[in-house]
Design a protein around this motif. Sequence first.
Motif: not given
Ligand code: AMP
Length: 439
Positions: A185, A188, A192, A283
Amino acid sequence: MKVLLVGSGGREHALAWQLAQSDKCEALYAAPGNAGIRECAACVRIDAEDVEGLVSFAKDKEIDMVVVGPEAPLVKGLADRLREEDILVFGPSAKAAQLEGSKGFMKDICAKYNIPTAAYGRFTDIEKAKAFIAEHGAPIVVKADGLAAGKGVIIAQSEDEAIAAAADMLSGNSFGAAGHEVVIEEFLDGEELSFFAICDGKTALAFGSAQDHKRAYDNDQGPNTGGMGAYTPAHMMTRELHSQIMDELITPTVEGMAAEGCPFTGVLFAGVMLVNSKPYLLEHNVRFGDPECQALMKRFDGDLLNTLVAAAQGDLEAARSEIEWRNGTALCVVMAAEGYPGSYAKNTVIKGLESAHTIAETTIFHAGTGVNDEGAIVNTGGRVLGVTALGENAQEAQSRAYETVALIDWPEGFCRKDIGYHAVAAEEERNLRNTQASA
Ligand code: AMP
Ligand code: GLY
């Protein structure tokens, strides 16, 4: 009511602490619990993922209500099995838990129900993944589809790094079955926050916001962890942002899941990225965040059992008046074993926990603790204690938490010294503006 709480971390200690305070809570069991949880619940030796063991315990003890802390037993179908036995449960079915259990499933729900999220593709074929990476360019984010204990996300700074990450996940070498499919993906860039909502299958009620500190060391340096500290409410939260998150991210998810035939009951924990003030869903998790939950429970001022029972019964409206928060900020500093998130020693002795209770408005939640043969509290995991304080503002909550940390005698432990720094800085800026305005 007789209540069974499933799990053994700081999140579960904080939940147990609140549940035990409910007038309706006649008996509280925790499976498996920890050395802190045993102060407010009877701990039973059943693993949190032993679905059949938990179900038969609940039947034997005539448990009225089960609260599930972690995601793994939910993905394995614990809530479905309990519902088959007519036992009330706070937590989603295995199908609804796919919101966390499969990143591809969650992204498809976003696409179908117009929930703002990063542009994405789902891949099992490395050649197709490469084409997507080439089309979008770096930085780009590569995620293992399944549960990977928080490790399955790679923020790739180059196309080559993204291709290598995708190939590694698809090979099954690093993440096993969780990597049989990858989500790739758009990156972004923003700030957060965590947002929580209690859901009863049809509707959702907001349940607080927080900010986590995922990196191991001060100033957000070092490796990623499960979370080294958190505070609530998130400093950037406004009434407008709150409504936007509910209207654009939470409500469409809950309505979408009901329309898909897998209604969501439990707590929805949305990871949100604010990009130019607009919230995007990073997420969904199907459980409380940890350590966020420790800070939330310290500030919660209602009856937690009544709230969770109302959600489990599909009658969330009955809980609306229960959802109250104490004023100010609650902040949790995680004390971890030296070496975490890498390898660390276990069974090191922690002293001074009693004297630490002397600081106002502070509670020490246990995460990875046990008791050794001599009766001393020892660490059994990497994240070990959640020193959680309430204050009139972030600055006061932060000082109280660190005053308490200073009383804990645990040479083999460490913590970040800057938990809540965003919120403290935002407060200082506001104070400065107010002083200038009145000068
Ligand atoms: P997730 O397990 O999907 O929350 O991903 C773990 C961490 O990765 C998140 O807390 C964000 O800091 C970072 N992250 C996940 N997806 C993105 C994205 N599309 N763009 C930027 N940072 C991301
Ligand atoms: N603190 C982040 C999580 O629980 O996933």
